[in-house]
Design a protein around this motif. Structure first.
Motif, PDB file in Angstrom:
ATOM      1  N   ALA A 159      17.966   8.174  48.870  1.00  0.00           N
ATOM      2  CA  ALA A 159      18.592   6.911  48.495  1.00  0.00           C
ATOM      3  C   ALA A 159      19.593   6.436  49.546  1.00  0.00           C
ATOM      4  O   ALA A 159      19.864   5.239  49.660  1.00  0.00           O
ATOM      5  CB  ALA A 159      19.292   7.061  47.142  1.00  0.00           C
ATOM      6  N   ARG A 160      20.090   7.379  50.355  1.00  0.00           N
ATOM      7  CA  ARG A 160      21.068   7.037  51.392  1.00  0.00           C
ATOM      8  C   ARG A 160      20.440   6.918  52.764  1.00  0.00           C
ATOM      9  O   ARG A 160      21.157   6.849  53.762  1.00  0.00           O
ATOM     10  CB  ARG A 160      22.185   8.068  51.406  1.00  0.00           C
ATOM     11  CG  ARG A 160      22.894   8.191  50.054  1.00  0.00           C
ATOM     12  CD  ARG A 160      24.194   8.923  50.172  1.00  0.00           C
ATOM     13  NE  ARG A 160      25.061   8.294  51.155  1.00  0.00           N
ATOM     14  CZ  ARG A 160      26.268   8.761  51.468  1.00  0.00           C
ATOM     15  NH1 ARG A 160      26.728   9.828  50.875  1.00  0.00           N
ATOM     16  NH2 ARG A 160      26.998   8.160  52.369  1.00  0.00           N
ATOM     17  N   GLY A 161      19.101   6.918  52.828  1.00  0.00           N
ATOM     18  CA  GLY A 161      18.444   6.652  54.088  1.00  0.00           C
ATOM     19  C   GLY A 161      17.623   7.776  54.674  1.00  0.00           C
ATOM     20  O   GLY A 161      16.973   7.596  55.713  1.00  0.00           O
ATOM     21  N   ALA A 162      17.624   8.949  54.044  1.00  0.00           N
ATOM     22  CA  ALA A 162      16.814  10.053  54.559  1.00  0.00           C
ATOM     23  C   ALA A 162      15.329   9.761  54.350  1.00  0.00           C
ATOM     24  O   ALA A 162      14.949   9.021  53.442  1.00  0.00           O
ATOM     25  CB  ALA A 162      17.186  11.355  53.857  1.00  0.00           C
ATOM     26  N   ARG A 163      14.489  10.346  55.215  1.00  0.00           N
ATOM     27  CA  ARG A 163      13.043  10.121  55.139  1.00  0.00           C
ATOM     28  C   ARG A 163      12.328  11.434  54.856  1.00  0.00           C
ATOM     29  O   ARG A 163      12.552  12.431  55.545  1.00  0.00           O
ATOM     30  CB  ARG A 163      12.533   9.527  56.449  1.00  0.00           C
ATOM     31  CG  ARG A 163      11.057   9.131  56.405  1.00  0.00           C
ATOM     32  CD  ARG A 163      10.730   8.135  57.519  1.00  0.00           C
ATOM     33  NE  ARG A 163      10.742   8.761  58.827  1.00  0.00           N
ATOM     34  CZ  ARG A 163       9.655   9.164  59.477  1.00  0.00           C
ATOM     35  NH1 ARG A 163       8.463   9.026  58.920  1.00  0.00           N
ATOM     36  NH2 ARG A 163       9.735   9.689  60.679  1.00  0.00           N
ATOM     37  N   VAL A 164      11.466  11.425  53.853  1.00  0.00           N
ATOM     38  CA  VAL A 164      10.702  12.619  53.483  1.00  0.00           C
ATOM     39  C   VAL A 164       9.494  12.745  54.399  1.00  0.00           C
ATOM     40  O   VAL A 164       8.700  11.811  54.513  1.00  0.00           O
ATOM     41  CB  VAL A 164      10.244  12.548  52.013  1.00  0.00           C
ATOM     42  CG1 VAL A 164       9.360  13.749  51.672  1.00  0.00           C
ATOM     43  CG2 VAL A 164      11.437  12.494  51.076  1.00  0.00           C
ATOM     44  N   ARG A 165       9.350  13.904  55.025  1.00  0.00           N
ATOM     45  CA  ARG A 165       8.189  14.155  55.882  1.00  0.00           C
ATOM     46  C   ARG A 165       7.092  14.921  55.147  1.00  0.00           C
ATOM     47  O   ARG A 165       5.921  14.767  55.433  1.00  0.00           O
ATOM     48  CB  ARG A 165       8.624  14.933  57.130  1.00  0.00           C
ATOM     49  CG  ARG A 165       9.509  14.130  58.067  1.00  0.00           C
ATOM     50  CD  ARG A 165       8.747  12.959  58.670  1.00  0.00           C
ATOM     51  NE  ARG A 165       7.608  13.403  59.450  1.00  0.00           N
ATOM     52  CZ  ARG A 165       7.609  13.527  60.773  1.00  0.00           C
ATOM     53  NH1 ARG A 165       8.694  13.233  61.473  1.00  0.00           N
ATOM     54  NH2 ARG A 165       6.527  13.932  61.415  1.00  0.00           N
ATOM     55  N   THR A 166       7.482  15.761  54.207  1.00  0.00           N
ATOM     56  CA  THR A 166       6.511  16.440  53.340  1.00  0.00           C
ATOM     57  C   THR A 166       7.233  16.885  52.077  1.00  0.00           C
ATOM     58  O   THR A 166       8.435  17.152  52.100  1.00  0.00           O
ATOM     59  CB  THR A 166       5.860  17.657  54.031  1.00  0.00           C
ATOM     60  OG1 THR A 166       4.825  18.186  53.202  1.00  0.00           O
ATOM     61  CG2 THR A 166       6.876  18.752  54.307  1.00  0.00           C
ATOM     62  N   GLY A 167       6.516  16.938  50.954  1.00  0.00           N
ATOM     63  CA  GLY A 167       7.131  17.325  49.680  1.00  0.00           C
ATOM     64  C   GLY A 167       8.004  16.210  49.134  1.00  0.00           C
ATOM     65  O   GLY A 167       7.676  15.033  49.196  1.00  0.00           O
ATOM     66  N   GLY A 168       9.123  16.615  48.560  1.00  0.00           N
ATOM     67  CA  GLY A 168      10.105  15.632  48.130  1.00  0.00           C
ATOM     68  C   GLY A 168      10.166  15.327  46.655  1.00  0.00           C
ATOM     69  O   GLY A 168      11.089  14.648  46.208  1.00  0.00           O
ATOM     70  N   ARG A 169       9.225  15.830  45.857  1.00  0.00           N
ATOM     71  CA  ARG A 169       9.232  15.585  44.418  1.00  0.00           C
ATOM     72  C   ARG A 169       8.788  16.834  43.683  1.00  0.00           C
ATOM     73  O   ARG A 169       7.914  17.568  44.175  1.00  0.00           O
ATOM     74  CB  ARG A 169       8.297  14.431  44.046  1.00  0.00           C
ATOM     75  CG  ARG A 169       8.675  13.082  44.612  1.00  0.00           C
ATOM     76  CD  ARG A 169       9.986  12.568  44.059  1.00  0.00           C
ATOM     77  NE  ARG A 169       9.935  12.393  42.618  1.00  0.00           N
ATOM     78  CZ  ARG A 169       9.526  11.277  42.024  1.00  0.00           C
ATOM     79  NH1 ARG A 169       9.112  10.241  42.740  1.00  0.00           N
ATOM     80  NH2 ARG A 169       9.541  11.187  40.704  1.00  0.00           N
ATOM     81  N   PRO A 170       9.350  17.124  42.494  1.00  0.00           N
ATOM     82  CA  PRO A 170       8.892  18.283  41.718  1.00  0.00           C
ATOM     83  C   PRO A 170       7.402  18.177  41.428  1.00  0.00           C
ATOM     84  O   PRO A 170       6.866  17.078  41.230  1.00  0.00           O
ATOM     85  CB  PRO A 170       9.719  18.193  40.431  1.00  0.00           C
ATOM     86  CG  PRO A 170      10.901  17.360  40.785  1.00  0.00           C
ATOM     87  CD  PRO A 170      10.434  16.387  41.818  1.00  0.00           C
ATOM     88  N   LEU A 171       6.729  19.316  41.406  1.00  0.00           N
ATOM     89  CA  LEU A 171       5.292  19.315  41.141  1.00  0.00           C
ATOM     90  C   LEU A 171       5.043  19.123  39.650  1.00  0.00           C
ATOM     91  O   LEU A 171       5.768  19.649  38.805  1.00  0.00           O
ATOM     92  CB  LEU A 171       4.675  20.630  41.611  1.00  0.00           C
ATOM     93  CG  LEU A 171       4.733  20.873  43.126  1.00  0.00           C
ATOM     94  CD1 LEU A 171       4.099  22.210  43.470  1.00  0.00           C
ATOM     95  CD2 LEU A 171       4.043  19.748  43.882  1.00  0.00           C
ATOM     96  N   PRO A 172       4.015  18.370  39.296  1.00  0.00           N
ATOM     97  CA  PRO A 172       3.705  18.145  37.875  1.00  0.00           C
ATOM     98  C   PRO A 172       3.133  19.405  37.235  1.00  0.00           C
ATOM     99  O   PRO A 172       2.719  20.343  37.915  1.00  0.00           O
ATOM    100  CB  PRO A 172       2.657  17.024  37.931  1.00  0.00           C
ATOM    101  CG  PRO A 172       2.003  17.181  39.270  1.00  0.00           C
ATOM    102  CD  PRO A 172       3.084  17.660  40.197  1.00  0.00           C
ATOM    103  N   GLY A 173       3.098  19.404  35.923  1.00  0.00           N
ATOM    104  CA  GLY A 173       2.534  20.526  35.187  1.00  0.00           C
ATOM    105  C   GLY A 173       3.596  21.503  34.734  1.00  0.00           C
ATOM    106  O   GLY A 173       4.798  21.279  34.879  1.00  0.00           O
ATOM    107  N   SER A 174       3.160  22.599  34.172  1.00  0.00           N
ATOM    108  CA  SER A 174       4.089  23.603  33.660  1.00  0.00           C
ATOM    109  C   SER A 174       4.623  24.453  34.801  1.00  0.00           C
ATOM    110  O   SER A 174       4.039  24.539  35.880  1.00  0.00           O
ATOM    111  CB  SER A 174       3.377  24.498  32.643  1.00  0.00           C
ATOM    112  OG  SER A 174       2.287  25.161  33.266  1.00  0.00           O
TER     113      SER A 174
END
Length: 292
Positions: A159-174
């Motif tokens: 939100a402050r300007g960083a850029r995601v190169r890989t990953g970046g979000r929790p994986l779905p599922g259990s």
């Protein structure tokens, strides 16, 4: 460990293990006993502060191995492949859930883009899964709360300007899974630069000069471990001396050794474990002044 001690001949009652779901009252009762003369703790800085306050009531000697926020500094003249090898070891051992894990990657401008590309490719290739699967390279985080914290730190940086190169979000599922993540262009004052991530996230920052690298590395209340990569050994040693940390690894991603003193500075703890220094933590010097 207690069972191994018994097998080795340690007498019964010398090594005792108490497990509890209520550590506060149990530790308070133990520390209130006048027979207790030493407290050695490995864990978070917050819990360490609480234990130090409790131990102060009976003036118990303390050794504290607390949190970390290790900088990983890479200079232009570093061996890029060796630095990437070391970064993967320092960051991804135990999926990043280690007090000595590299938490902040400071890479000099001339090698920055190549390092980010190489690290992103390696992190993206890791297999995430359950520990029961032999193909797994990155397992789950310890609790859902840990995943929430990691996601908050990454989201705030983005939100402050960083850029995601890989990953970046929790994986779905259990399960409590967070993917290996690389983010670049992270602001120096982002929360992720000052919090212990304790997960598989590598924020990368660009620097220009040696002095700037030292300043950025020291911009934290923690001081447990640090990593420096450079072909110029005199510079690596100079930077290592300038970084406020109890342990510095030069051109390697693993520093721990049973024969070496393990511990930190600032809010990362008191005292040392390991080697002769660690034994001295459990001894009291005695001085005799004798006339005969």
């Amino acid at each position: 460990m207690a069972r191994l001690g018994a097998e080795a001949g340690v007498p019964p009652g010398v090594v005792n293990v108490l497990t509890t779901s209520q550590p506060g009252p149990v530790v308070s009762a133990i520390l209130a006993d006048p027979r207790v003369r030493k407290l050695s703790f490995t864990g978070s800085t917050g819990v360490g502060r609480t234990l130090l306050a409790e131990a102060a009531k009976t003036v118990v000697s303390c050794s504290m191995e607390l949190g970390g926020n290790a900088p990983f500094v890479v200079f232009n003249d570093a061996d890029l492949e060796a630095a990437l090898d070391g970064a993967m070891i320092a960051k991804m051992r135990n999926a990043g859930e280690a007090c000595t894990a590299a938490n902040r990657f400071y890479v000099q401008a001339g090698i920055h883009d190549a390092f980010v590309a190489g690290l992103s490719a390696r992190m993206a290739a890791l297999v995430v899964g359950a520990g029961t699967d032999p193909a797994t390279q990155v397992g789950p985080m310890i609790t859902p709360r840990a995943v929430t914290k990691i996601d908050r730190l990454v989201s705030q940086a983005v939100a402050r300007g960083a850029r995601v190169r890989t990953g970046g979000r929790p994986l779905p599922g259990s399960g409590y899974f967070y993917p290996p993540t690389v983010i670049e262009n992270v602001p120096e004052d982002a929360e992720i630069a000052h919090e212990e991530i304790f997960g598989p996230v590598a924020p990368v920052y660009r620097f220009e000069t040696e002095e700037q690298a030292i300043r950025l590395a020291n911009a934290t209340e923690y001081g447990l471990a640090a990593y420096v990569y450079s072909r110029d050994l005199s510079r690596a040693l100079r930077v290592g001396k300038g970084i406020e940390a109890g342990m510095v690894a030069i051109n390697r991603g693993l520093m721990s050794d049973p024969a070496a003193p393990f511990g930190g500075a600032k809010q990362s703890g008191l005292g040392r474990e390991g080697g002769v220094t660690g034994i001295l933590e459990f001894l009291e010097p005695k001085y005799f002044a004798v006339t005969f």
